[in-house]
Motif scaffolding. Structure first.
Motif, mmCIF file in Angstrom:
data_model
loop_
_atom_site.group_PDB
_atom_site.id
_atom_site.type_symbol
_atom_site.label_atom_id
_atom_site.label_comp_id
_atom_site.label_asym_id
_atom_site.label_seq_id
_atom_site.Cartn_x
_atom_site.Cartn_y
_atom_site.Cartn_z
ATOM 1 N N ALA A 16 8.397 -35.242 8.948
ATOM 2 C CA ALA A 16 9.270 -33.850 9.108
ATOM 3 C C ALA A 16 9.686 -33.316 7.823
ATOM 4 O O ALA A 16 9.903 -32.397 7.181
ATOM 5 C CB ALA A 16 9.903 -33.546 10.357
ATOM 6 N N ASP A 17 11.148 -34.190 7.245
ATOM 7 C CA ASP A 17 11.608 -33.842 6.741
ATOM 8 C C ASP A 17 11.206 -33.159 5.485
ATOM 9 O O ASP A 17 11.495 -32.018 4.540
ATOM 10 C CB ASP A 17 13.012 -34.623 6.309
ATOM 11 N N ILE A 18 10.307 -34.381 4.597
ATOM 12 C CA ILE A 18 9.772 -33.684 3.895
ATOM 13 C C ILE A 18 9.103 -33.012 4.428
ATOM 14 O O ILE A 18 8.710 -31.674 3.365
ATOM 15 C CB ILE A 18 8.922 -35.763 3.610
ATOM 16 N N ALA A 19 7.883 -32.420 5.293
ATOM 17 C CA ALA A 19 7.063 -31.449 4.779
ATOM 18 C C ALA A 19 7.657 -30.096 5.691
ATOM 19 O O ALA A 19 7.141 -29.580 4.698
ATOM 20 C CB ALA A 19 6.397 -31.697 6.299
ATOM 21 N N GLU A 20 9.419 -30.427 5.315
ATOM 22 C CA GLU A 20 9.995 -28.871 6.291
ATOM 23 C C GLU A 20 10.533 -28.643 3.841
ATOM 24 O O GLU A 20 11.359 -28.023 3.795
ATOM 25 C CB GLU A 20 10.510 -29.409 6.867
ATOM 26 N N ALA A 21 10.109 -29.419 3.183
ATOM 27 C CA ALA A 21 10.544 -30.098 2.074
ATOM 28 C C ALA A 21 12.381 -29.722 2.059
ATOM 29 O O ALA A 21 13.207 -29.291 0.796
ATOM 30 C CB ALA A 21 11.218 -28.110 1.013
ATOM 31 N N ARG A 22 13.145 -30.960 2.725
ATOM 32 C CA ARG A 22 13.939 -30.922 2.852
ATOM 33 C C ARG A 22 14.453 -32.074 1.823
ATOM 34 O O ARG A 22 15.330 -32.394 1.139
ATOM 35 C CB ARG A 22 15.393 -31.660 4.255
ATOM 36 N N TYR A 23 13.633 -32.901 1.464
ATOM 37 C CA TYR A 23 13.284 -33.729 1.213
ATOM 38 C C TYR A 23 12.317 -33.630 -0.495
ATOM 39 O O TYR A 23 10.983 -33.328 0.517
ATOM 40 C CB TYR A 23 13.014 -35.351 1.336
ATOM 41 N N ALA A 24 12.018 -33.031 -2.065
ATOM 42 C CA ALA A 24 11.354 -32.708 -2.164
ATOM 43 C C ALA A 24 10.314 -34.142 -3.031
ATOM 44 O O ALA A 24 11.325 -34.823 -2.959
ATOM 45 C CB ALA A 24 12.166 -31.829 -3.494
ATOM 46 N N THR A 25 9.451 -33.971 -3.763
ATOM 47 C CA THR A 25 8.878 -34.885 -4.399
ATOM 48 C C THR A 25 9.625 -35.627 -5.538
ATOM 49 O O THR A 25 10.217 -34.967 -6.390
ATOM 50 C CB THR A 25 7.283 -34.235 -5.119
#
Length: 236
Positions: A16-25
């Protein structure tokens, strides 16, 4: 009702953190110890969660560097016309280049042979970094016959694009004469620029581009991050 395992809850939260851009590619996730402290679990539980996410292609581990949010591999066709911006844009990503250096010097033996000039003749060498969605995917070094293209330095400095710069210098089109692909391991400098661990797998291409008359205009070496690029060879 069965409870969701702790490792799965952690995987869901991080996803969820990745999906919400808390962690970017390309971002590095907190360490196992930091995640264990955050979720109040042991490191084995965190490791299980990260392993599940890796199986789903969401993250990948780099030896000695940590766990990173995975980038979607860039499909990079190699055929008669190889154009960086076109290749990356065709995959729905934003292409860009970073200029590292632009220097004139004497051609070494390999450059002279590839460019059909004499050893010691002047070449313009363009070193840079290729990015897709701001993530580095390749480090490159391209050499050009300086005597033929006196305005190339300014054109490359301004545009960063080999295709556009050569067009300004009178080469409306060019094609790939040959490409050699070799698996390598990243040295310290390459690892720094590509944001991978030293020793990580990379793909090196050595190529010669020629103009409409078959005269060489560019001798290029490129080192692709092995986990971010899929090279596709076009048989035509």
């Amino acid at each position: 009702m069965a409870r969701t395992p702790l490792w799965k809850s952690i995987a869901i939260a991080l996803t969820a953190d990745i999906a919400e851009a808390r962690y970017a590619t390309g971002d590095r996730l907190p360490t196992e110890a930091q995640l264990a402290a955050k979720f109040g679990v042991n490191r084995h539980t965190v490791r299980r969660a990260l392993s599940e996410m890796a199986d789903q292609g969401l993250v990948h581990a780099r030896r000695g560097a940590g766990v990173f949010v995975a980038a979607r591999p860039t499909d990079y066709p190699i055929g008669r016309r190889v154009r960086f911006h076109r290749n990356v844009a065709a995959g729905g990503q934003l292409p860009s280049k970073k200029l590292l250096s632009l220097d004139a010097r004497a051609a070494d033996t390999r450059e002279a042979e590839a460019l059909a000039i004499a050893p010691g003749d002047p070449v313009l060498v363009y070193d840079g970094l290729s990015l897709a969605d701001n993530a580095p995917i390749a480090l490159f070094s391209s050499s050009f016959p300086a005597a033929r293209f006196p305005g190339l330095r300014d054109a490359l400095s301004e545009t960063r694009s080999v295709t556009e710069a050569l067009a300004r210098c009178g080469v409306a089109d060019y094609t790939r004469q040959q490409t050699r692909i070799t698996a390598k391991q990243a040295n310290a400098t390459q690892a720094l620029h590509l944001r991978v661990a030293e020793g990580s797998p990379i793909l090196r291409t050595i190529a010669v581009n020629v103009d409409a008359d078959g005269v060489p205009v560019e001798y290029g070496r490129t080192w692709f991050a092995g986990d971010r690029v899929t090279l596709t060879v076009d048989g035509t």
